[in-house]
Design a protein around this motif. Structure first.
Motif, PDB file in Angstrom:
ATOM      1  N   HIS A  58       0.794  -1.086   0.019  1.00  9.12           N
ATOM      2  CA  HIS A  58      -0.135  -0.051   0.018  1.00  9.12           C
ATOM      3  C   HIS A  58       0.801   1.059   0.194  1.00  9.12           C
ATOM      4  O   HIS A  58       2.000   1.030   0.338  1.00  9.12           O
ATOM      5  N   GLU A  59       0.369   2.066  -0.527  1.00 10.96           N
ATOM      6  CA  GLU A  59       1.176   3.509  -0.392  1.00 10.96           C
ATOM      7  C   GLU A  59       0.630   4.591   0.869  1.00 10.96           C
ATOM      8  O   GLU A  59      -0.597   4.368   1.127  1.00 10.96           O
ATOM      9  N   LYS A  61      -1.190   7.669   1.920  1.00 14.10           N
ATOM     10  CA  LYS A  61      -1.838   8.493   1.404  1.00 14.10           C
ATOM     11  C   LYS A  61      -2.253   9.828   2.227  1.00 14.10           C
ATOM     12  O   LYS A  61      -3.079  10.885   1.993  1.00 14.10           O
ATOM     13  N   THR A  62      -2.043   9.452   3.686  1.00 17.95           N
ATOM     14  CA  THR A  62      -2.722  10.649   4.608  1.00 17.95           C
ATOM     15  C   THR A  62      -1.706  11.672   4.841  1.00 17.95           C
ATOM     16  O   THR A  62      -0.656  11.206   4.984  1.00 17.95           O
ATOM     17  N   ILE A  92       4.936  10.025   1.603  1.00 15.28           N
ATOM     18  CA  ILE A  92       3.967  10.324   0.778  1.00 15.28           C
ATOM     19  C   ILE A  92       4.696  10.742  -0.647  1.00 15.28           C
ATOM     20  O   ILE A  92       4.054  10.307  -1.591  1.00 15.28           O
ATOM     21  N   GLU A  95       6.413   8.273  -2.531  1.00  8.76           N
ATOM     22  CA  GLU A  95       5.653   7.112  -2.598  1.00  8.76           C
ATOM     23  C   GLU A  95       6.145   5.902  -2.034  1.00  8.76           C
ATOM     24  O   GLU A  95       6.123   4.735  -2.540  1.00  8.76           O
TER      25      GLU A  95
END
Length: 124
Positions: A58-59, A61-62, A92, A95
């Motif tokens: 997963h990346e 993102k928050t 983030i 990435e």
């Protein structure tokens, strides 16, 4: 400056370049020469926590994810994780990827540490 003559600064740089070529490399140090301690490179194809490439990644993102991960790693004194993310910038933007189980594991270890601190006598 005088036309046709080299300035003192230009002569210095020319001498420095000549010495570096004599040693067998150019005048700019390689990135690995600049670091004083060995450092694991940031790899955005593997999990930031376990460094494995297997499984679903997963990346982040928050917006607060980077600060939260760094804060938990500092509290836990997780030198391996801190070494991987130290100075590489925002996770983030880079990435950075992670296994959900690895992030949950970090959060669980951190929560356990906080609970243990709260249960120590004299810490309330």
């Amino acid at each position: 400056m005088h036309s046709g003559t080299k300035s003192c600064h230009d002569q210095f740089n020319t001498q420095k370049l000549a010495r570096a070529k004599k040693r067998g490399r150019d005048s700019t140090p390689a990135p690995e020469d600049r670091c004083r301690r060995p450092r694991k490179c940031f790899d955005k194809t593997s999990c930031i926590f376990c460094t494995k490439e297997d499984g679903l990644l997963h990346e982040f993102k928050t917006l607060g994810a980077d600060d939260n991960v760094r804060s938990m790693a500092r509290d836990l004194l997780d030198s391996d994780l801190l070494t991987r993310i130290e100075g590489v910038g925002d996770l983030i933007a880079l990435e950075a990827k992670y296994h959900l189980a690895c992030l949950v594991g970090l959060r669980n270890r951190h929560r356990s540490l906080i609970r243990n601190r709260e249960n120590l006598p004299g810490c309330q």
